[in-house]
Design a protein around this motif. Sequence first.
Motif, PDB file in Angstrom:
ATOM      1  N   ALA A 149      -5.518  -1.505   6.218  1.00  0.00           N
ATOM      2  CA  ALA A 149      -4.441  -2.026   5.377  1.00  0.00           C
ATOM      3  C   ALA A 149      -4.274  -1.157   4.125  1.00  0.00           C
ATOM      4  O   ALA A 149      -3.159  -0.938   3.640  1.00  0.00           O
ATOM      5  N   MET A 150      -5.402  -0.649   3.630  1.00  0.00           N
ATOM      6  CA  MET A 150      -5.431   0.208   2.437  1.00  0.00           C
ATOM      7  C   MET A 150      -6.558   1.222   2.598  1.00  0.00           C
ATOM      8  O   MET A 150      -7.517   0.989   3.323  1.00  0.00           O
ATOM      9  N   GLU A 151      -6.410   2.340   1.897  1.00  0.00           N
ATOM     10  CA  GLU A 151      -7.475   3.358   1.819  1.00  0.00           C
ATOM     11  C   GLU A 151      -7.996   3.796   3.188  1.00  0.00           C
ATOM     12  O   GLU A 151      -9.143   3.514   3.519  1.00  0.00           O
ATOM     13  N   PRO A 152      -7.259   4.551   3.976  1.00  0.00           N
ATOM     14  CA  PRO A 152      -5.891   5.035   3.730  1.00  0.00           C
ATOM     15  C   PRO A 152      -4.834   3.976   4.011  1.00  0.00           C
ATOM     16  O   PRO A 152      -5.082   3.007   4.720  1.00  0.00           O
ATOM     17  N   GLU A 153      -3.662   4.187   3.454  1.00  0.00           N
ATOM     18  CA  GLU A 153      -2.572   3.218   3.556  1.00  0.00           C
ATOM     19  C   GLU A 153      -2.093   3.088   5.008  1.00  0.00           C
ATOM     20  O   GLU A 153      -2.082   4.054   5.769  1.00  0.00           O
ATOM     21  N   PHE A 154      -1.703   1.879   5.377  1.00  0.00           N
ATOM     22  CA  PHE A 154      -1.221   1.597   6.723  1.00  0.00           C
ATOM     23  C   PHE A 154      -0.003   2.457   7.034  1.00  0.00           C
ATOM     24  O   PHE A 154       0.942   2.545   6.239  1.00  0.00           O
ATOM     25  N   SER A 155      -0.012   3.112   8.190  1.00  0.00           N
ATOM     26  CA  SER A 155       1.056   4.040   8.570  1.00  0.00           C
ATOM     27  C   SER A 155       1.629   3.654   9.922  1.00  0.00           C
ATOM     28  O   SER A 155       0.948   3.765  10.944  1.00  0.00           O
ATOM     29  N   THR A 156       2.900   3.213   9.950  1.00  0.00           N
ATOM     30  CA  THR A 156       3.526   2.852  11.222  1.00  0.00           C
ATOM     31  C   THR A 156       3.807   4.093  12.066  1.00  0.00           C
ATOM     32  O   THR A 156       3.720   4.037  13.299  1.00  0.00           O
ATOM     33  N   VAL A 157       4.139   5.219  11.445  1.00  0.00           N
ATOM     34  CA  VAL A 157       4.451   6.408  12.235  1.00  0.00           C
ATOM     35  C   VAL A 157       3.200   6.926  12.936  1.00  0.00           C
ATOM     36  O   VAL A 157       3.251   7.338  14.110  1.00  0.00           O
ATOM     37  N   LEU A 158       2.058   6.866  12.264  1.00  0.00           N
ATOM     38  CA  LEU A 158       0.818   7.295  12.904  1.00  0.00           C
ATOM     39  C   LEU A 158       0.402   6.310  13.992  1.00  0.00           C
ATOM     40  O   LEU A 158      -0.047   6.706  15.075  1.00  0.00           O
ATOM     41  N   LEU A 159       0.574   5.013  13.723  1.00  0.00           N
ATOM     42  CA  LEU A 159       0.262   4.005  14.741  1.00  0.00           C
ATOM     43  C   LEU A 159       1.145   4.201  15.973  1.00  0.00           C
ATOM     44  O   LEU A 159       0.659   4.170  17.108  1.00  0.00           O
ATOM     45  N   ASP A 160       2.441   4.438  15.762  1.00  0.00           N
ATOM     46  CA  ASP A 160       3.339   4.631  16.901  1.00  0.00           C
ATOM     47  C   ASP A 160       2.987   5.895  17.679  1.00  0.00           C
ATOM     48  O   ASP A 160       3.111   5.935  18.908  1.00  0.00           O
TER      49      ASP A 160
END
Length: 292
Positions: free
Chosen positions: A84-95
């Motif tokens: 969720a944090m540290e590193p910040e949640f990334s939808t593009v990386l998840l996708d």
Amino acid sequence: MPEGKIVKALSGFYYVLTADGHITQCRGRGVFRKNKITPLVGDMVVFQADNDQEGYILEVLSRKNELVRPPIANIDQAILVFSAMEPEFSTVLLDRFLVLIESKEVTPLICISKMDLLEEDEKLMGFADYYREIGYEVIMTSTKEPEQLKQILPYLKDKTSVIAGQSGVGKSSLLNVLRPELELKTDDISSHLGRGKHTTRHVELMEINDGFVADTPGFSSLEFLEMSAEEVKECFPEFVSISDQCKFRECTHLKEPKCAVKAAVEAEEIAPFRYKHYVSFVEEIKDRKPRY
């Protein structure tokens, strides 16, 4: 000849686990190099052993799938750990992870970690709800709350799972909670680079809750090297579910008229961020230089 599963590969040795729980240290025969087959962790193999400790792999049985980086075979499930944090949640990386995993016909489980670092966040919860709506399992965890992490255990039963995600999200911490005796090394986020320090050096399968879990060095490459542009649309389940409503059977959901997917994006029935990622992934593959 005995058969077994490779549970660890290290320095040219393959550690093969048989049904009775015995592990034999094996080398690969030269025939594998000749046939350009490299035994992988997760492979079912036939081997020959002159004693209880050492042997040779004679045959690699048929694989249902394989990943290149990390090198592992016969995966049922990928637990994609994103913080969720540290590193910040990334939808593009998840996708990007989801497309790569879907292309190998591996079932994803999305695990959002470090929820203890975040106050109630409507945006993050909205992302989680959307991924659930399109058919993915999503669980929220915190290594500060071991009982939360144990909700993963039922998903591991009778499956071979790989834990993946960007560095520093808590993959080794997760395994340490599930099996404390492992005492896997973990590192904090590098303050200089803003990302996690790599902690896992080789691929190994560990038995947890009647299943196998691979702690891996992480995905060193997230490029779509083995995919064509046409395959990407099949890795977005919300596209697949309505694609038969498109005017053209082979619709790419890019420039064709009367495209059901584009209409659903405009109506916000499909999240615009997902469609944006789809377009960028297709463009990336089309721009890829041919390999000789």
